[in-house]
Design a protein around this motif. Structure first.
Motif, PDB file in Angstrom:
ATOM      1  N   TRP A  72      -5.967 -18.916  27.392  1.00 58.82           N
ATOM      2  CA  TRP A  72      -5.171 -18.083  28.151  1.00 58.82           C
ATOM      3  C   TRP A  72      -4.347 -16.938  27.675  1.00 58.82           C
ATOM      4  CZ3 TRP A  72      -3.332 -23.084  30.848  1.00 58.82           C
ATOM      5  CH2 TRP A  72      -4.434 -23.992  31.417  1.00 58.82           C
ATOM      6  N   ARG A  73      -3.655 -17.239  26.632  1.00 60.71           N
ATOM      7  CA  ARG A  73      -2.820 -16.482  25.891  1.00 60.71           C
ATOM      8  C   ARG A  73      -3.682 -15.176  25.314  1.00 60.71           C
ATOM      9  NH1 ARG A  73       1.126 -20.735  22.825  1.00 60.71           N
ATOM     10  NH2 ARG A  73       2.000 -21.477  24.644  1.00 60.71           N
ATOM     11  N   VAL A  74      -4.691 -15.556  24.950  1.00 62.67           N
ATOM     12  CA  VAL A  74      -5.550 -14.717  24.042  1.00 62.67           C
ATOM     13  C   VAL A  74      -6.137 -13.634  25.267  1.00 62.67           C
ATOM     14  CG1 VAL A  74      -7.762 -13.951  23.278  1.00 62.67           C
ATOM     15  CG2 VAL A  74      -6.408 -15.875  22.055  1.00 62.67           C
ATOM     16  N   ASP A  75      -6.345 -14.281  26.708  1.00 61.03           N
ATOM     17  CA  ASP A  75      -6.854 -13.326  27.789  1.00 61.03           C
ATOM     18  C   ASP A  75      -5.554 -12.488  28.157  1.00 61.03           C
ATOM     19  OD1 ASP A  75      -9.373 -14.748  27.585  1.00 61.03           O
ATOM     20  OD2 ASP A  75      -8.825 -16.107  29.240  1.00 61.03           O
ATOM     21  N   GLY A  76      -4.523 -13.154  28.352  1.00 62.96           N
ATOM     22  CA  GLY A  76      -3.329 -12.110  28.640  1.00 62.96           C
ATOM     23  C   GLY A  76      -3.058 -11.148  27.505  1.00 62.96           C
ATOM     24  N   TRP A  77      -3.146 -11.258  26.266  1.00 62.54           N
ATOM     25  CA  TRP A  77      -3.049 -10.181  25.203  1.00 62.54           C
ATOM     26  C   TRP A  77      -4.230  -9.268  25.517  1.00 62.54           C
ATOM     27  CZ3 TRP A  77      -6.522 -10.268  20.903  1.00 62.54           C
ATOM     28  CH2 TRP A  77      -6.428  -9.058  20.182  1.00 62.54           C
ATOM     29  N   THR A  78      -5.406  -9.490  25.682  1.00 54.61           N
ATOM     30  CA  THR A  78      -6.608  -8.654  25.764  1.00 54.61           C
ATOM     31  C   THR A  78      -6.496  -8.039  27.025  1.00 54.61           C
ATOM     32  OG1 THR A  78      -8.019 -10.246  24.617  1.00 54.61           O
ATOM     33  CG2 THR A  78      -9.316  -8.590  26.046  1.00 54.61           C
ATOM     34  N   ARG A  79      -6.059  -8.553  28.208  1.00 57.94           N
ATOM     35  CA  ARG A  79      -5.962  -7.852  29.383  1.00 57.94           C
ATOM     36  C   ARG A  79      -4.906  -6.808  29.308  1.00 57.94           C
ATOM     37  NH1 ARG A  79      -2.666  -8.977  33.518  1.00 57.94           N
ATOM     38  NH2 ARG A  79      -2.352 -11.556  32.689  1.00 57.94           N
ATOM     39  N   ALA A  80      -3.671  -6.986  28.807  1.00 63.05           N
ATOM     40  CA  ALA A  80      -2.967  -5.981  28.481  1.00 63.05           C
ATOM     41  C   ALA A  80      -3.225  -4.886  27.696  1.00 63.05           C
ATOM     42  CB  ALA A  80      -1.693  -6.456  27.891  1.00 63.05           C
ATOM     43  N   MET A  81      -4.003  -5.163  26.670  1.00 65.74           N
ATOM     44  CA  MET A  81      -4.094  -4.005  25.631  1.00 65.74           C
ATOM     45  C   MET A  81      -5.475  -3.301  26.180  1.00 65.74           C
ATOM     46  SD  MET A  81      -2.648  -4.328  22.530  1.00 65.74           S
ATOM     47  CE  MET A  81      -3.892  -3.945  21.138  1.00 65.74           C
ATOM     48  N   THR A  82      -6.381  -3.770  26.807  1.00 57.98           N
ATOM     49  CA  THR A  82      -7.640  -3.201  27.542  1.00 57.98           C
ATOM     50  C   THR A  82      -7.014  -2.308  28.780  1.00 57.98           C
ATOM     51  OG1 THR A  82      -9.016  -4.823  27.162  1.00 57.98           O
ATOM     52  CG2 THR A  82      -9.818  -3.342  28.632  1.00 57.98           C
ATOM     53  N   ARG A  83      -5.931  -2.655  29.614  1.00 56.69           N
ATOM     54  CA  ARG A  83      -5.410  -2.045  30.652  1.00 56.69           C
ATOM     55  C   ARG A  83      -4.621  -0.855  30.119  1.00 56.69           C
ATOM     56  NH1 ARG A  83      -2.499  -5.913  33.227  1.00 56.69           N
ATOM     57  NH2 ARG A  83      -0.715  -5.337  31.829  1.00 56.69           N
ATOM     58  N   ALA A  84      -4.154  -0.886  28.620  1.00 57.86           N
ATOM     59  CA  ALA A  84      -3.389   0.091  28.139  1.00 57.86           C
ATOM     60  C   ALA A  84      -4.385   1.102  27.585  1.00 57.86           C
ATOM     61  CB  ALA A  84      -2.393  -0.074  27.292  1.00 57.86           C
ATOM     62  N   GLY A  85      -5.552   0.662  27.257  1.00 62.06           N
ATOM     63  CA  GLY A  85      -6.802   1.717  26.955  1.00 62.06           C
ATOM     64  C   GLY A  85      -6.733   1.467  25.243  1.00 62.06           C
ATOM     65  N   PHE A  86      -6.248   0.326  24.801  1.00 64.18           N
ATOM     66  CA  PHE A  86      -5.988   0.007  23.131  1.00 64.18           C
ATOM     67  C   PHE A  86      -7.074  -0.988  23.015  1.00 64.18           C
ATOM     68  CE2 PHE A  86      -1.542   0.894  23.761  1.00 64.18           C
ATOM     69  CZ  PHE A  86      -1.728   2.396  23.754  1.00 64.18           C
ATOM     70  N   LYS A  87      -7.840  -0.900  21.901  1.00 62.05           N
ATOM     71  CA  LYS A  87      -8.885  -1.914  21.242  1.00 62.05           C
ATOM     72  C   LYS A  87      -7.952  -3.122  20.669  1.00 62.05           C
ATOM     73  CE  LYS A  87     -12.218   1.878  20.108  1.00 62.05           C
ATOM     74  NZ  LYS A  87     -12.938   2.559  18.959  1.00 62.05           N
ATOM     75  N   VAL A  88      -8.957  -4.360  20.772  1.00 65.45           N
ATOM     76  CA  VAL A  88      -8.377  -5.433  20.205  1.00 65.45           C
ATOM     77  C   VAL A  88      -9.294  -6.163  19.105  1.00 65.45           C
ATOM     78  CG1 VAL A  88      -7.363  -6.086  22.475  1.00 65.45           C
ATOM     79  CG2 VAL A  88      -9.827  -6.780  21.839  1.00 65.45           C
ATOM     80  N   ASP A  89     -10.351  -5.140  18.763  1.00 67.09           N
ATOM     81  CA  ASP A  89     -11.318  -5.655  17.712  1.00 67.09           C
ATOM     82  C   ASP A  89     -10.633  -5.864  16.282  1.00 67.09           C
ATOM     83  OD1 ASP A  89     -13.240  -5.511  19.658  1.00 67.09           O
ATOM     84  OD2 ASP A  89     -14.081  -3.477  18.953  1.00 67.09           O
TER      85      ASP A  89
END
Length: 354
Positions: A210-227
């Motif tokens: 869930w925590r990874v999902d929250g981080w990913t969601r916020a990063m994606t929403r801001a247009g930033f990559k998580v790779d």
């Protein structure tokens, strides 16, 4: 030497009022079929003698035990106690649970159970038989152990599953892990960070995902990559060292890291220091848990404050209601955490003078 004053018991009340123990018990527990004049008579004796009902007296009614049992993971809890590294999960559980239970005339106690052994049902059966709790609080990973949840459901014992929103018996509860991780990520994005690393916990805990999902969601929403910015640990210090080094040795290292436990955050802080990376000038750092130790690091750690006490308090209220009235929430219960800002976070160096 003064003699110790003898404690007033239910027997003293019964003798003073000239009634049976069972009658006193029914009055204490607001039981049925007690005449008003008898209630007044027994209450007068209670007031005169200064009697405070015990759990034993309350249990005489046979309908409730007035006990809430919280189960915590034995191996991890004992390891944390022996290490004396500042984890206060159990303390926070007791703070929220005991105070709330006491308001309703209940008691809460913690038992340690090893969720990984084959005989967990036998171990749990002995505990339940001896204590006969009105409700049980399950913490991760017990909250998602099907052997435990099935056993409690078969025994018709109300229970709360903290850290679980999966379908099935019991009251599902979370501490808003996905929301909390997104909140921490959004905070760093607001400071100007774009490359934000994340150190996750072990996969046996749903909250890690869930925590990874929250981080990913916020990063994606801001247009930033998580790779390439995600590493996994086991909540412990050593795993945090390995994960932090992988992130900080990247050709384009992150300017901020969120660690899913205080121990992994401490490891990240130490790794950065050993590599000559200044926190927060070169690296912002946010931790989960907000245990006491994060107040005393240099710098003190910005942290997601997990609402352990509040969640346990709510679990106690829900279990008492379920035991007394048979009421169950239809949806998972969420108690969200807050972000405590301290000295480990700052704008990235290129934005420091904006």
């Amino acid at each position: 030497m003064a003699r110790r004053r003898q404690a007033v018991t239910i027997k003293h009340v019964a003798a003073d009022a000239g009634v049976s123990l069972q009658t006193v018990s029914r009055v204490i527990n607001d039981g049925p079929n007690v005449r008003p004049e008898m209630k007044e008579r027994v209450q007068a004796s209670i007031d005169k003698l200064g009697y405070v009902p015990s759990i034993a007296a309350q249990r005489m009614s046979g309908s409730h035990s007035y006990l809430i049992l919280a189960l915590n993971d034995r191996e991890r809890t004992i390891a944390e106690w022996e290490a004396r590294q500042g984890s206060d999960w159990v303390n926070q559980m007791l703070l929220g649970g005991m105070l709330t239970a006491g308001k309703y005339g209940y008691r809460m106690m913690v038992e340690l159970v090893d969720t990984h052994v084959d005989h967990v049902e036998r171990e749990l059966a002995g505990t339940i038989a001896s204590l006969q709790p009105d409700g049980v609080i399950l913490t991760p990973p017990h909250s998602e152990n099907r052997n435990i949840t099935r056993f409690l459901a078969e025994k018709a014992i109300p229970f709360a599953r903290i850290g679980s929103v999966a379908g099935g018996p019991g009251i599902a509860m979370t501490m808003g892990d996905e929301h909390n991780a997104a909140m921490a990520t959004d905070y760093l994005i607001g400071l100007g960070h774009e490359r934000i690393g994340f150190i996750a916990g072990p996969s046996e805990y749903s909250l890690s995902g869930w925590r990874v999902d929250g981080w990913t969601r916020a990063m994606t929403r801001a247009g930033f990559k998580v790779d390439g910015l995600l590493e996994k640990g086991d909540f412990g210090y050593d795993s945090g060292l390995a994960a932090a080094r992988k992130l900080l040795e990247l050709p384009e290292r992150p300017t901020a890291i969120i660690a899913s436990s205080d121990q992994m955050a401490l490891a990240t802080l130490d790794t950065a220091r050993a590599m000559g990376i200044n926190v927060p000038a070169d690296l912002s750092l946010i931790s989960f848990d907000n245990t006491p130790i994060v107040n005393f690091t240099q710098p003190a750690l910005t942290a997601v404050d997990q609402p352990i006490a509040q969640t346990t308090s709510r679990a106690v209220e829900l279990l008492i209601d379920a035991a007394r009235e048979g009421n169950w929430p239809d949806e998972p219960v969420r108690v969200r955490g807050t972000l405590i800002e301290r000295g480990s976070t700052a704008p990235p160096r290129q934005h420091a003078n904006d």
